[in-house]
Scaffold this active site. Structure first.
Site, PDB file in Angstrom:
ATOM      1  N   HIS A 176       0.858  -1.188   0.000  1.00 46.77           N
ATOM      2  CA  HIS A 176       0.000   0.000   0.000  1.00 46.77           C
ATOM      3  C   HIS A 176       0.891   1.233   0.000  1.00 46.77           C
ATOM      4  O   HIS A 176       1.754   1.367   0.853  1.00 46.77           O
ATOM      5  CB  HIS A 176      -0.915   0.016   1.232  1.00 46.77           C
ATOM      6  CG  HIS A 176      -2.059  -0.954   1.124  1.00 46.77           C
ATOM      7  ND1 HIS A 176      -3.335  -0.638   1.522  1.00 46.77           N
ATOM      8  CD2 HIS A 176      -2.121  -2.208   0.654  1.00 46.77           C
ATOM      9  CE1 HIS A 176      -4.132  -1.672   1.297  1.00 46.77           C
ATOM     10  NE2 HIS A 176      -3.417  -2.643   0.777  1.00 46.77           N
ATOM     11  N   PRO A 235      -3.681   0.729  18.940  1.00 45.56           N
ATOM     12  CA  PRO A 235      -3.493   0.186  17.591  1.00 45.56           C
ATOM     13  C   PRO A 235      -3.544   1.202  16.447  1.00 45.56           C
ATOM     14  O   PRO A 235      -3.199   0.852  15.323  1.00 45.56           O
ATOM     15  CB  PRO A 235      -4.658  -0.812  17.457  1.00 45.56           C
ATOM     16  CG  PRO A 235      -5.701  -0.322  18.393  1.00 45.56           C
ATOM     17  CD  PRO A 235      -4.975   0.332  19.528  1.00 45.56           C
ATOM     18  N   TYR A 289      -8.961   5.674   7.372  1.00 43.96           N
ATOM     19  CA  TYR A 289      -9.033   6.057   8.791  1.00 43.96           C
ATOM     20  C   TYR A 289     -10.024   7.217   8.856  1.00 43.96           C
ATOM     21  O   TYR A 289      -9.716   8.313   8.393  1.00 43.96           O
ATOM     22  CB  TYR A 289      -7.670   6.528   9.297  1.00 43.96           C
ATOM     23  CG  TYR A 289      -6.651   5.435   9.517  1.00 43.96           C
ATOM     24  CD1 TYR A 289      -5.939   4.876   8.449  1.00 43.96           C
ATOM     25  CD2 TYR A 289      -6.371   4.977  10.800  1.00 43.96           C
ATOM     26  CE1 TYR A 289      -4.993   3.887   8.669  1.00 43.96           C
ATOM     27  CE2 TYR A 289      -5.413   3.989  11.025  1.00 43.96           C
ATOM     28  CZ  TYR A 289      -4.731   3.443   9.956  1.00 43.96           C
ATOM     29  OH  TYR A 289      -3.789   2.469  10.172  1.00 43.96           O
TER      30      TYR A 289
HETATM   31  C1  DHB Z   1      -5.115  -2.870  11.036  1.00 43.40           C
HETATM   32  C2  DHB Z   1      -4.962  -2.598  12.382  1.00 43.40           C
HETATM   33  C3  DHB Z   1      -4.499  -1.368  12.766  1.00 43.40           C
HETATM   34  O1  DHB Z   1      -4.340  -1.080  14.066  1.00 43.40           O
HETATM   35  C4  DHB Z   1      -4.209  -0.386  11.832  1.00 43.40           C
HETATM   36  O2  DHB Z   1      -3.781   0.819  12.257  1.00 43.40           O
HETATM   37  C5  DHB Z   1      -4.367  -0.669  10.497  1.00 43.40           C
HETATM   38  C6  DHB Z   1      -4.823  -1.917  10.092  1.00 43.40           C
HETATM   39  C7  DHB Z   1      -5.621  -4.208  10.616  1.00 43.40           C
HETATM   40  O3  DHB Z   1      -5.905  -5.035  11.488  1.00 43.40           O
HETATM   41  O4  DHB Z   1      -5.762  -4.425   9.413  1.00 43.40           O
END
Ligand code: DHB
Length: 397
Positions: A75, A292, A203
């Protein structure tokens, strides 16, 4: 009690532990990896999916995985969407790098296959109860397999056993385990059977809360909704989930399909107060946790491992213990950068439940400043695709 000896015991067969074992093997240093889970559990648990360019280069050039080049998807950017208006962060243009979408459990399958191919010793279903004599030259991991106690005595013990690390207890003082922050929201994650809805990750920050549209393959997609940390993942119907996702990414009609997995991910930031005591060291989630949003968790573990493998190589080549101390310092510099980035992405994209009108307008102005500025977008691109890994600056530059 059975006793086994090896050079290094690695607790945890996650990405950090397995990659460390692999890199050490390339240096001629043998290790034993132990993990309480079954191999099937390790290989099937759904985790994150984004690999930095440097992580991919390391996996491929070290012979740990070429699956990422075959089944992974490169990507060259992501989309930040703010109240329905999309802004592409063009990594290739801004920093000349990219990321790969390749699920963590696939990385684990590749690493386990590589270790077994090379005669590696991985002991699944082996539960560690304690680490003995951390300050001696012969630390010992006391474990159990099928109810039988076993002591594994080594020259070094590495805790790669995740955020609930047992090894960490042997290193940090219980009254000062580390630096910690919790967030008043979580992600509700789903896996569904559907084709991708967009070419890249979205996002999306909206008045209804944050959503992330990620992918897994041509037929399986991964998506997340900002939610209350106490949400019961079974409480929403499939239709409610789809309505909420559609509303939060206004501007793209998401392609819907059956939802076959649901989980709630808590948001935490944590850095252990120490990464080393004597001959016992921590890597990956055992040493730190990030929320995350910036997709940093596994990548940070890989960077720790690269630095620790170098320190261990030096130690066994007679270069002294200073390298082990330097490991903590070197690793922590990157860890704190990633802590900042993950906190920043999280705070910028999520409305906290107690946000005032001022907080919300300031946050939207931050997104506006960032997306309108090449310098702002470049910082995001630099951090997201990953700072150069030590000793590999030329590869990732
Ligand atoms: C994924 C998880 C994430 O925390 C992130 O920032 C982007 C993608 C995923 O699980 O695909």
């Amino acid at each position: 009690m059975a006793e086994v000896r090896t050079r290094i015991v690695i607790v945890g067969a996650g990405p950090a532990g397995l990659l460390l074992s692999h890199l050490l093997h390339l240096e001629g240093i043998e290790s034993i990896v132990v993990d309480a889970r079954t191999r099937e559990d390790v290989e099937s648990t759904i985790r994150a999916g984004i690999l930095e360019q440097g992580t991919v280069e390391l996996l491929v050039t070290s012979g740990a995985s070429d699956g990422v080049l075959i089944d992974g998807a490169r990507h060259d950017g992501i989309e930040l969407r703010v109240d329905g208006v999309g802004h592409r962060i063009d990594f290739a243009d801004l920093v000349g790098r990219g990321v790969w979408l390749y699920p963590q459990h696939e990385v684990l399958r590749d690493l386990i296959a590589a270790r077994l191919r090379d005669g590696g010793d991985i002991r699944f279903e082996t539960t560690v109860d304690d680490v003995l004599d951390p300050d001696s030259a012969r630390p010992c991991v006391r474990a159990r397999h099928n109810g039988e106690p076993i002591d594994i005595v080594a020259e070094l013990v590495v805790g790669a056993d995740g955020s609930h690390s047992v090894v960490r207890r042997a290193i940090t003082d219980p009254s000062a385990t580390g630096y910690f922050r919790e967030y008043p929201f979580a992600w509700f994650g789903i896996l569904c059977k559907a084709p991708p809805s967009a070419p890249e990750l979205i996002y999306s920050s909206s008045e209804r809360g944050f959503a992330l549209i990620s992918q897994r393959s041509a037929t399986v997609q991964r998506m997340y909704l900002q939610c209350d940390p106490e949400l019961d993942p079974t409480a929403m119907s499939d239709n409610q989930i789809w309505d909420e996702l559609q509303a939060r990414v206004a501007g793209t009609e998401l392609r819907e399909g059956p939802i076959f997995q649901r989980d709630v991910l808590r948001f935490r930031s944590f850095v252990a107060s120490r990464l080393r005591r004597g001959r016992v060291l921590l890597v990956g989630d055992a040493a730190h946790t990030v929320p995350p949003t910036g997709a940093k968790g596994m990548n940070l573990a890989v960077a720790d491992v690269l630095m620790l493998a170098d320190a261990v190589r030096g130690l066994f080549a007679g270069e002294g213990e200073g390298l082990l101390d330097a490991y903590a310092e070197r690793a922590l510099q990157r860890v704190w950068r990633a802590q900042h980035f993950s906190w920043w992405m999280t705070s910028m994209l999520h409305a906290a439940p107690d946000a005032t009108e001022f907080d919300t307008r300031r946050r939207l102005a931050e997104l506006d400043t960032l997306t309108a500025s090449r310098a702002g977008r470049s910082y995001l691109a630099e951090a997201y695709t990953g700072w150069p890994l030590p000793g590999r600056e030329r590869c990732s530059g």
